[in-house]
Design an enzyme around this catalytic site. Structure first.
Site, PDB file in Angstrom:
ATOM      1  N   HIS A   1      -7.141  -2.404   2.471  1.00 35.57           N
ATOM      2  CA  HIS A   1      -6.957  -1.328   1.495  1.00 35.57           C
ATOM      3  C   HIS A   1      -8.308  -0.804   0.993  1.00 35.57           C
ATOM      4  O   HIS A   1      -8.491   0.398   0.826  1.00 35.57           O
ATOM      5  CB  HIS A   1      -6.121  -1.813   0.304  1.00 35.57           C
ATOM      6  CG  HIS A   1      -4.764  -2.294   0.701  1.00 35.57           C
ATOM      7  ND1 HIS A   1      -3.869  -1.519   1.400  1.00 35.57           N
ATOM      8  CD2 HIS A   1      -4.138  -3.492   0.527  1.00 35.57           C
ATOM      9  CE1 HIS A   1      -2.762  -2.204   1.636  1.00 35.57           C
ATOM     10  NE2 HIS A   1      -2.901  -3.410   1.114  1.00 35.57           N
TER      11      HIS A   1
ATOM     12  N   HIS B   1      -7.622 -10.918   0.287  1.00 34.64           N
ATOM     13  CA  HIS B   1      -7.003 -10.756   1.610  1.00 34.64           C
ATOM     14  C   HIS B   1      -7.997 -10.189   2.603  1.00 34.64           C
ATOM     15  O   HIS B   1      -8.724  -9.240   2.272  1.00 34.64           O
ATOM     16  CB  HIS B   1      -5.830  -9.758   1.540  1.00 34.64           C
ATOM     17  CG  HIS B   1      -4.554 -10.340   1.021  1.00 34.64           C
ATOM     18  ND1 HIS B   1      -3.483  -9.568   0.626  1.00 34.64           N
ATOM     19  CD2 HIS B   1      -4.170 -11.634   0.839  1.00 34.64           C
ATOM     20  CE1 HIS B   1      -2.497 -10.356   0.230  1.00 34.64           C
ATOM     21  NE2 HIS B   1      -2.895 -11.611   0.337  1.00 34.64           N
TER      22      HIS B   1
ATOM     23  N   ARG C   1      -6.261  -3.212  10.618  1.00 35.50           N
ATOM     24  CA  ARG C   1      -5.311  -4.242  10.157  1.00 35.50           C
ATOM     25  C   ARG C   1      -5.003  -5.292  11.217  1.00 35.50           C
ATOM     26  O   ARG C   1      -4.018  -6.014  11.133  1.00 35.50           O
ATOM     27  CB  ARG C   1      -4.029  -3.648   9.577  1.00 35.50           C
ATOM     28  CG  ARG C   1      -3.594  -4.504   8.392  1.00 35.50           C
ATOM     29  CD  ARG C   1      -2.508  -3.946   7.531  1.00 35.50           C
ATOM     30  NE  ARG C   1      -2.582  -4.638   6.232  1.00 35.50           N
ATOM     31  CZ  ARG C   1      -1.780  -4.438   5.210  1.00 35.50           C
ATOM     32  NH1 ARG C   1      -0.810  -3.562   5.286  1.00 35.50           N
ATOM     33  NH2 ARG C   1      -1.931  -5.102   4.084  1.00 35.50           N
TER      34      ARG C   1
ATOM     35  N   GLU D   1      -4.310 -11.644   6.170  1.00 36.06           N
ATOM     36  CA  GLU D   1      -3.050 -10.891   6.159  1.00 36.06           C
ATOM     37  C   GLU D   1      -3.237  -9.733   7.123  1.00 36.06           C
ATOM     38  O   GLU D   1      -3.788  -8.698   6.773  1.00 36.06           O
ATOM     39  CB  GLU D   1      -2.742 -10.373   4.750  1.00 36.06           C
ATOM     40  CG  GLU D   1      -1.407  -9.646   4.686  1.00 36.06           C
ATOM     41  CD  GLU D   1      -1.257  -8.842   3.412  1.00 36.06           C
ATOM     42  OE1 GLU D   1      -0.230  -8.955   2.761  1.00 36.06           O
ATOM     43  OE2 GLU D   1      -2.194  -8.086   3.075  1.00 36.06           O
TER      44      GLU D   1
ATOM     45  N   ASP E   1      -8.053  -6.599  -1.080  1.00 37.31           N
ATOM     46  CA  ASP E   1      -7.668  -6.686   0.331  1.00 37.31           C
ATOM     47  C   ASP E   1      -8.609  -5.749   1.100  1.00 37.31           C
ATOM     48  O   ASP E   1      -8.676  -4.550   0.802  1.00 37.31           O
ATOM     49  CB  ASP E   1      -6.195  -6.246   0.442  1.00 37.31           C
ATOM     50  CG  ASP E   1      -5.629  -6.287   1.852  1.00 37.31           C
ATOM     51  OD1 ASP E   1      -6.368  -5.992   2.811  1.00 37.31           O
ATOM     52  OD2 ASP E   1      -4.431  -6.579   1.987  1.00 37.31           O
TER      53      ASP E   1
ATOM     54  N   GLU F   1       0.780   3.621   0.934  1.00 36.78           N
ATOM     55  CA  GLU F   1       1.839   2.640   0.654  1.00 36.78           C
ATOM     56  C   GLU F   1       2.336   2.673  -0.784  1.00 36.78           C
ATOM     57  O   GLU F   1       3.412   2.181  -1.075  1.00 36.78           O
ATOM     58  CB  GLU F   1       1.344   1.223   0.963  1.00 36.78           C
ATOM     59  CG  GLU F   1       1.116   0.972   2.429  1.00 36.78           C
ATOM     60  CD  GLU F   1       0.720  -0.479   2.695  1.00 36.78           C
ATOM     61  OE1 GLU F   1       1.481  -1.379   2.335  1.00 36.78           O
ATOM     62  OE2 GLU F   1      -0.378  -0.691   3.239  1.00 36.78           O
TER      63      GLU F   1
ATOM     64  N   GLU G   1      -2.678  -6.315  -6.724  1.00 40.83           N
ATOM     65  CA  GLU G   1      -3.417  -5.858  -5.551  1.00 40.83           C
ATOM     66  C   GLU G   1      -3.490  -4.329  -5.516  1.00 40.83           C
ATOM     67  O   GLU G   1      -2.456  -3.669  -5.384  1.00 40.83           O
ATOM     68  CB  GLU G   1      -2.695  -6.366  -4.294  1.00 40.83           C
ATOM     69  CG  GLU G   1      -3.354  -5.949  -2.994  1.00 40.83           C
ATOM     70  CD  GLU G   1      -2.648  -6.537  -1.781  1.00 40.83           C
ATOM     71  OE1 GLU G   1      -1.415  -6.692  -1.819  1.00 40.83           O
ATOM     72  OE2 GLU G   1      -3.352  -6.832  -0.796  1.00 40.83           O
TER      73      GLU G   1
HETATM   74  C1  LER Z   1       0.303  -6.945   0.618  1.00 39.56           C
HETATM   75  O1  LER Z   1      -0.626  -7.942   0.337  1.00 39.56           O
HETATM   76  C2  LER Z   1      -0.362  -5.729   1.113  1.00 39.56           C
HETATM   77  O2  LER Z   1      -1.526  -5.734   1.405  1.00 39.56           O
HETATM   78  C3  LER Z   1       0.406  -4.501   1.231  1.00 39.56           C
HETATM   79  O3  LER Z   1      -0.117  -3.696   2.234  1.00 39.56           O
HETATM   80  C4  LER Z   1       1.873  -4.699   1.397  1.00 39.56           C
HETATM   81  O4  LER Z   1       2.447  -3.639   2.076  1.00 39.56           O
HETATM   82 MN    MN Z   2      -2.778  -7.480   1.049  1.00 37.95          MN
END
Ligand code: LER
Ligand code: MN
Length: 272
Positions: free
Chosen positions: A188, A211, A217, A246, A185, A158, A152
């Protein structure tokens, strides 16, 4: 559209895991709201009873499309590019220990934060070499079991390694294994990609899992991501995997999970 939601099998620090606590009660609720699957966050397969998880999933008619491994970083500090060789080895062995579980549940193994960061005293080149070697070893071990690994890209706040789709694709090239791909995701991507749709098109059939969270978020529908456009781009690539929620348990986990599925099911009708 096959919809899943992230569910932790243990207590976890990670805030965007909406469901922590009693596994069966949560699975019952999630099934009742109409989800098709749960993405299981498992810190250490040794600590969970897979037969029991499988039985509960079957009882409620849910699948487990993916297994998240990031708690091994969050709670234990395991990662592929750690300067300590024992920690690097433990990270690799931990991922390999997920393979029988993933094979049994027909799940993708997620490599999120476990891929690590560039630690002090380690060059970026060295860190990347260790990440590549670890992923090659894990992918080779997973292939005979028919298991796939999905890395990912995670935003810059992060992690310091692989923040965007272009870096993810370059990594795929270096790892060179058919069963190694990407988990994208929207949270992100909204931070890192100039255009989410264009990045999704570029990633194409390397997308193994997906995701969703909105720009803040929170659950999809609570922010400003254009999910019709993003999911259209995703399905145009031929993606037929799960859309896995998520997001933060805001205003609370149950409300967020129900709002997400209501929003995504409505959007599914509007996309047709
Ligand atoms: C995990 O799937 C994710 O998106 C990260 O932000 C974990 O911190
Ligand atoms: Mn994620």
């Amino acid at each position: 559209m096959k919809l899943a939601i992230v569910l932790s099998t243990q207590q976890a620090k990670f805030d965007a895991v909406a469901f922590k606590g009693d596994l069966e009660a949560n699975i019952a609720k999630i099934a009742g709201w109409g989800y098709d699957g749960v993405e299981l966050a498992i810190r250490d397969p040794k600590l969970v009873d897979v037969a029991e998880i499988e039985a509960i999933l079957q009882r409620y008619g849910l699948t487990a499309p993916a297994i998240g491994t990031g708690q091994a970083w969050g709670e234990e500090g395991l990662s592929f590019p750690d300067p300590d060789p024992a920690i690097r080895r433990a990270a690799i062995e931990r991922v390999k220990s997920h393979i029988p579980v993933a094979a049994r549940l027909n799940a993708v193994i997620i490599i999120g934060l476990l891929r690590g960061i560039v630690k002090p005293g380690v060059s970026r080149e060295q860190a990347m070499d260790w990440v590549v070697e670890a992923l090659q070893e894990c992918s080779a071990a997973a292939a005979p079991a028919g298991v796939r690994l999905a890395l990912e890209p995670i935003n810059r706040y992060e992690t310091t390694l692989i923040n965007n789709v272009a870096e993810g694709l370059a990594l795929i090239e270096r790892v060179g294994a058919d069963n190694f791909g990407l988990l994208l995701d929207t949270f992100h991507m909204n931070i890192e990609e100039p255009s989410m749709e264009e990045s999704i098109r570029l990633a194409g059939d390397h997308i193994f899992h997906f995701h969703v969270a909105d720009s803040n978020r929170w659950h999809p529908g609570a922010g400003h991501i254009d999910f019709v456009s993003v999911l259209k781009a995703l399905f145009d690539t031929g993606y037929d995997g799960y859309i896995s929620g998520e997001f933060m348990p805001m205003p609370d986990a149950d409300t967020a999970a129900q709002a997400a599925i209501a929003y995504l099911r409505d959007l599914e009708h509007r996309m047709k």
